[in-house]
Design a protein around this motif. Structure first.
Motif, short mmCIF file in Angstrom:
data_model
loop_
_atom_site.label_atom_id
_atom_site.label_comp_id
_atom_site.label_asym_id
_atom_site.label_seq_id
_atom_site.Cartn_x
_atom_site.Cartn_y
_atom_site.Cartn_z
N SER A 118 -19.05 -19.22 -30.26
CA SER A 118 -18.85 -17.82 -30.63
C SER A 118 -19.11 -16.94 -29.41
N HIS A 119 -18.66 -15.68 -29.52
CA HIS A 119 -18.87 -14.70 -28.45
C HIS A 119 -19.54 -13.47 -29.05
N GLN A 120 -20.24 -12.72 -28.21
CA GLN A 120 -20.79 -11.44 -28.66
C GLN A 120 -19.67 -10.41 -28.81
N PHE A 151 -3.83 -15.11 -28.38
CA PHE A 151 -2.37 -15.13 -28.50
C PHE A 151 -1.81 -16.32 -27.73
N ALA A 152 -0.96 -17.10 -28.39
CA ALA A 152 -0.28 -18.22 -27.73
C ALA A 152 1.03 -17.70 -27.14
N TYR A 153 1.05 -17.49 -25.84
CA TYR A 153 2.26 -17.01 -25.17
C TYR A 153 3.37 -18.05 -25.27
N ALA A 154 3.00 -19.32 -25.20
CA ALA A 154 3.95 -20.42 -25.39
C ALA A 154 3.20 -21.59 -26.00
N GLY A 155 3.76 -22.18 -27.05
CA GLY A 155 3.07 -23.26 -27.75
C GLY A 155 2.39 -22.74 -29.00
N SER A 156 1.56 -23.56 -29.60
CA SER A 156 0.90 -23.20 -30.85
C SER A 156 -0.56 -23.62 -30.80
N ILE A 157 -1.43 -22.77 -31.33
CA ILE A 157 -2.87 -23.00 -31.31
C ILE A 157 -3.37 -23.26 -32.72
N ARG A 158 -4.15 -24.31 -32.87
CA ARG A 158 -4.88 -24.53 -34.12
C ARG A 158 -6.23 -23.85 -34.01
N MET A 159 -6.67 -23.27 -35.10
CA MET A 159 -7.94 -22.56 -35.07
C MET A 159 -8.72 -22.82 -36.35
N ALA A 160 -10.01 -23.06 -36.21
CA ALA A 160 -10.89 -23.23 -37.36
C ALA A 160 -11.97 -22.16 -37.33
N LEU A 161 -12.17 -21.51 -38.46
CA LEU A 161 -13.21 -20.50 -38.66
C LEU A 161 -14.07 -20.96 -39.83
N PRO A 162 -15.22 -20.35 -40.06
CA PRO A 162 -16.05 -20.76 -41.20
C PRO A 162 -15.26 -20.73 -42.52
N GLY A 163 -15.05 -21.91 -43.10
CA GLY A 163 -14.36 -22.01 -44.38
C GLY A 163 -12.88 -21.77 -44.34
N PRO A 169 -16.73 -10.37 -33.51
CA PRO A 169 -17.90 -10.81 -32.74
C PRO A 169 -18.80 -11.74 -33.57
N ALA A 170 -19.41 -12.69 -32.88
CA ALA A 170 -20.39 -13.61 -33.47
C ALA A 170 -19.81 -14.51 -34.55
N THR A 171 -18.49 -14.66 -34.58
CA THR A 171 -17.85 -15.54 -35.55
C THR A 171 -17.66 -16.93 -34.95
N TYR A 202 -1.77 -19.46 -22.98
CA TYR A 202 -2.36 -18.51 -23.92
C TYR A 202 -2.93 -17.29 -23.19
N ARG A 203 -3.17 -16.25 -23.97
CA ARG A 203 -3.79 -15.02 -23.49
C ARG A 203 -4.96 -14.69 -24.43
N SER A 204 -6.03 -14.19 -23.86
CA SER A 204 -7.16 -13.72 -24.67
C SER A 204 -7.60 -12.36 -24.15
N ILE A 205 -7.88 -11.46 -25.06
CA ILE A 205 -8.48 -10.17 -24.73
C ILE A 205 -9.77 -10.05 -25.51
N TYR A 206 -10.85 -9.72 -24.81
CA TYR A 206 -12.17 -9.61 -25.43
C TYR A 206 -12.59 -8.14 -25.46
N LEU A 207 -13.05 -7.70 -26.62
CA LEU A 207 -13.41 -6.31 -26.82
C LEU A 207 -14.89 -6.18 -27.15
N ASP A 208 -15.57 -5.28 -26.44
CA ASP A 208 -16.95 -4.94 -26.76
C ASP A 208 -16.90 -3.93 -27.91
N THR A 209 -17.16 -4.40 -29.12
CA THR A 209 -16.98 -3.54 -30.30
C THR A 209 -18.12 -2.54 -30.47
N THR A 210 -19.09 -2.55 -29.57
CA THR A 210 -20.09 -1.46 -29.58
C THR A 210 -19.53 -0.24 -28.87
#
Length: 255
Positions: free
Chosen positions: A35-37, A43-55, A70-72, A84-92
């Motif tokens: 997890s991240h704060q 976003f998968a710019y090319a290809g496909s991403i599998r993702m698992a979250l709680p439940g 955050p914290a997930t 892939y591309r990722s953008i991280y946001l400080d939600t505070t």
């Protein structure tokens, strides 16, 4: 330009700016549960991403963007090659684009803005100039983007621990034999823990898998066979019933 090789260290929570983006390419990758704060837009710019979250499990093809609050705790799995591309946001400091985890539509405008932000230097000043405008457009597009039904709840009942989420789930009677519980009991479990009956859950699983396979380059014939459809036309009819579009239009008509 923050193009990262898989071996490059990067910790979004250590960045000073409220926004940080990265671009990378991964092959047969398993991130492990982490997890991240900060909140993450994936976003998968090319290809496909599998993702698992709680439940929950999901697939993120190139026409979708995932919001991970955050914290997930989450786990990303890539079975082939993905850019892939990722953008991280400080939600505070930045209002989140939506409440809770979500899979959102990736519009052509959002795709272009996402690309600019994910390649921006880490020391970019997001409070003024072009960068501020890009961020504002990105957040506006995300907040009005359509939520897609691509998060599939997974039952946590111990009796279903033998259910293989990577393979086509069996019919209800076969599953009952496999886990040693009656079909009626399994139906109650699925309704209680996923909000749908087993057949609806199985069909939703098929849709997720179909999108994953199609986005990874599989042909309709191959997908229909792997997912247990009697013919290509039966699969296309199923896909249209679930999404309102043919597989081809679903993957290419909105980008």
């Amino acid at each position: 330009m923050p193009w990262l090789a898989p071996s490059d260290p990067f910790d979004p929570d250590q960045q000073a700016a409220p926004v940080s983006g990265i671009a990378s390419r991964l092959v047969r990758h398993d991130s492990g549960l982490h997890s991240h704060q900060r909140g993450q837009l994936l976003f998968a710019y090319a290809g496909s991403i599998r993702m698992a979250l709680p439940g929950m499990i999901s697939m993120v093809p190139p026409i979708r963007v995932a919001w991970i609050p955050p914290a997930t705790p989450h786990r990303v799995l890539i079975r082939g090659e993905v850019e892939y591309r990722s953008i991280y946001l400080d939600t505070t400091r930045i209002v989140p684009p939506t409440e809770g985890a979500a899979i959102l539509s990736m519009t052509p405008l959002l795709r272009e803005v996402f690309e600019r932000i994910s390649h921006a230097p880490f020391n970019t000043d997001w409070d003024k100039g072009v960068a501020a405008n890009l961020l504002a457009v990105c957040l506006d597009e995300l907040r009005t983007a359509r939520r897609e039904p691509m998060l599939l709840p997974v039952p946590g009942d111990a009796r279903l621990s033998r259910l293989n989420l990577d393979a086509l789930p069996p019919e209800l009677a076969e599953l009952a034999d496999l886990v040693g519980a009656s079909a009626r009991t399994l139906t109650r479990i699925f309704r209680r823990e996923t909000g749908m009956n087993y057949q609806s859950w199985r069909q939703s699983w098929r849709l997720l898998k179909a999108v994953d396979l199609l986005a990874s380059g599989a042909r309709v014939t191959e997908v229909a066979s792997e997912l247990g459809f009697a013919s290509d036309s039966a699969f296309i009819a199923f896909f249209r019933q679930m999404t309102g579009e043919t597989p081809r239009r679903y993957l290419h008509g909105r980008t």
